[in-house]
Design a protein around this motif. Sequence first.
Motif, short mmCIF file in Angstrom:
data_model
loop_
_atom_site.label_atom_id
_atom_site.label_comp_id
_atom_site.label_asym_id
_atom_site.label_seq_id
_atom_site.Cartn_x
_atom_site.Cartn_y
_atom_site.Cartn_z
N ASP A 112 5.66 4.69 5.08
CA ASP A 112 6.64 3.73 5.58
C ASP A 112 6.83 2.55 4.62
O ASP A 112 7.59 1.62 4.90
CB ASP A 112 6.25 3.22 6.98
N HIS A 113 6.16 2.61 3.47
CA HIS A 113 6.27 1.51 2.48
C HIS A 113 6.81 2.00 1.13
O HIS A 113 7.16 1.19 0.29
CB HIS A 113 4.90 0.85 2.28
N HIS B 249 5.51 -5.01 9.91
CA HIS B 249 5.75 -4.39 11.22
C HIS B 249 5.96 -5.41 12.34
O HIS B 249 5.54 -5.20 13.48
CB HIS B 249 4.59 -3.44 11.55
N HIS C 259 0.86 -1.19 0.00
CA HIS C 259 0.00 0.00 0.00
C HIS C 259 0.89 1.23 0.00
O HIS C 259 2.11 1.11 0.05
CB HIS C 259 -1.01 0.00 1.15
N ASP D 174 0.46 -4.34 6.79
CA ASP D 174 0.46 -3.82 8.17
C ASP D 174 -0.07 -4.83 9.18
O ASP D 174 0.15 -4.69 10.39
CB ASP D 174 -0.41 -2.56 8.26
FE LIG Z 1 2.83 0.32 7.54
#
Ligand SMILES: [Fe+2]
Length: 263
Positions: free
Chosen positions: A81-82, A226, A77, A163
Amino acid sequence: MDVPTIFDPYPAGPDIEVLPSYFPIPGYGLLPVNAFVLKSREPVLVDTGLWALSDEFMKNLSSVIDPDDLRWLWLTHNDQDHIGSLHRMLEAAPRLKVVTTYLGLGKMSLFRPLPLNRVHLLNPGQSIDVGGRRLTSVRPPTYDAPETTGLYDHKTSTFFSADCFGALMSEPAGGAEDIGSSRLKDGMVFWTRVDSPWLHTIDRDGFAKTISYFYGLSPGTILSSHLPAAHGMADELLQYIALVPDEVPFVGPDQKAFAAMMG
Ligand SMILES: [Fe+2]
Ligand SMILES: [Fe+2]
């Protein structure tokens, strides 16, 4: 650890590498932020890490594979952070195609569009062949963005869960089994309350059906963006996720509490 920190890659199977980093969340702990490399005949990168650590990310990636060899970038997605090194990867790997959804493509175009000849749209339930190896797009049971797709690698029974199955941690760990059951449960329930606040409002029977689908899938390895690599832990992790709809919804610090935290 109070700044984002990158760690050395480690293997999560004979041909899968984890590119780990940790992001501190003041007052709460550390959030692992992982990307992954599948050394299939057509090699795949899953996500591209944190922007703040882009130079280190590219160095770590180059230590496990020549970026030029990569053929696919599976974007779970579009959260920051990706996608930290997404555009750098497009330059470093000219043959690379980005696996995303129509919504993912559309959301990228709001800021920095992806070249249309570099994307491959894949919906949940559909598969791609990465050189004699089938990867199926699977929507994870919890997520924070509607374009989210995890992937299931049929060869190694590995579920890359985006996530989902993330956990707040107090210190880095080499594997999810090293965290300890009660800390893992607390950290995962906490993260999931934050990441998927809609869970508290959903139909419980419907969510139970989703969870039981993943019990049936029974992935041997779960690779969350994560959480450190989790081998043989699918049942345990699913138990923790199943608790979240009945937990108290997360509410972040208000200005007064935030001022107190910052001293
Ligand atoms: Fe994330
Ligand atoms: Fe996210």
